[in-house]
Motif scaffolding. Structure first.
Motif, short mmCIF file in Angstrom:
data_model
loop_
_atom_site.label_atom_id
_atom_site.label_comp_id
_atom_site.label_asym_id
_atom_site.label_seq_id
_atom_site.Cartn_x
_atom_site.Cartn_y
_atom_site.Cartn_z
N GLU A 60 0.84 -1.20 0.00
CA GLU A 60 0.00 0.00 0.00
C GLU A 60 0.88 1.25 0.00
N TYR A 61 1.95 1.22 0.78
CA TYR A 61 2.89 2.36 0.81
C TYR A 61 3.48 2.57 -0.59
N LEU A 62 3.93 1.48 -1.23
CA LEU A 62 4.51 1.60 -2.57
C LEU A 62 3.48 2.07 -3.59
N LYS A 68 2.41 9.35 -5.99
CA LYS A 68 3.16 10.57 -5.63
C LYS A 68 2.75 11.18 -4.30
N THR A 69 2.19 10.37 -3.39
CA THR A 69 1.82 10.90 -2.08
C THR A 69 2.78 10.45 -0.97
N LYS A 70 3.69 9.55 -1.30
CA LYS A 70 4.72 9.08 -0.35
C LYS A 70 6.07 9.12 -1.03
N THR A 71 7.12 9.12 -0.22
CA THR A 71 8.49 9.16 -0.74
C THR A 71 8.94 7.76 -1.14
N LYS A 72 9.52 7.65 -2.31
CA LYS A 72 10.04 6.36 -2.78
C LYS A 72 11.22 5.94 -1.91
N PRO A 73 11.18 4.72 -1.39
CA PRO A 73 12.32 4.27 -0.59
C PRO A 73 13.50 3.91 -1.48
N ASP A 74 14.68 4.25 -1.00
CA ASP A 74 15.91 3.81 -1.66
C ASP A 74 16.29 2.42 -1.15
N LEU A 75 15.80 2.12 0.05
CA LEU A 75 16.18 0.90 0.74
C LEU A 75 14.99 0.35 1.52
N ILE A 76 14.79 -0.96 1.42
CA ILE A 76 13.76 -1.64 2.21
C ILE A 76 14.44 -2.69 3.06
#
Length: 149
Positions: A60-62, A68-76
């Protein structure tokens, strides 16, 4: 904390050689997420730290990242053993996501499992960049940055 302050702090950290803009911690255990978030925050090489408690919440976060409402993670950092949707099941769904979204996201399995089959399976999964044992620590974070960024 206001979004304005977080934005200012992130911009300041970027100027101070912050290496990773956003990290997503996926673990069903609240205490583990709390501890790991504290370690990542203390490290100083990360700007934004988000925690979720399931593979479903992570998807859901992804989805929100794509919207475009959350920041894309560089690391999970991904726990393997979780109820409902475990880490392996999350990875199956992660593989199905838009490549523009997943491109550049490093996935590190973070587990208490010492099962050699888990380690072997992680090395065979194309989405997995590394496998490390819990809990996170400053030296482990340094190794992740050195090896993957």
């Amino acid at each position: 904390m206001s979004n304005k302050f977080i934005s200012f702090e992130c911009n300041w950290r970027r100027n101070m050689n912050t290496l990773i803009n956003c990290v997503l911690l996926i673990d069903d255990d609240k205490a583990t997420n709390f501890f790991n978030k504290r370690v990542v925050d203390k490290h100083g090489g990360f700007c934004e730290v988000t925690t979720v408690q399931s593979g479903k919440e992570a998807l859901e976060y992804l989805d929100a990242v794509q919207g475009k409402t959350k920041t894309k993670p560089d690391l999970i950092f991904l726990d393997i053993n979780m109820p409902a949707m475990n880490g392996w099941e999350f990875l199956v769904e992660f593989e199905k996501l838009n490549r523009e979204l997943t491109n550049g996201i490093r996935v590190v399995l973070l587990s208490t499992s010492s099962n050699p089959d888990d380690v072997k399976a992680s090395m065979q999964n194309h989405s997995v960049d590394d496998f490390i044992n819990k809990p996170l620590s400053i030296p482990l974070l340094n190794d992740v940055i050195k090896n993957h960024f």
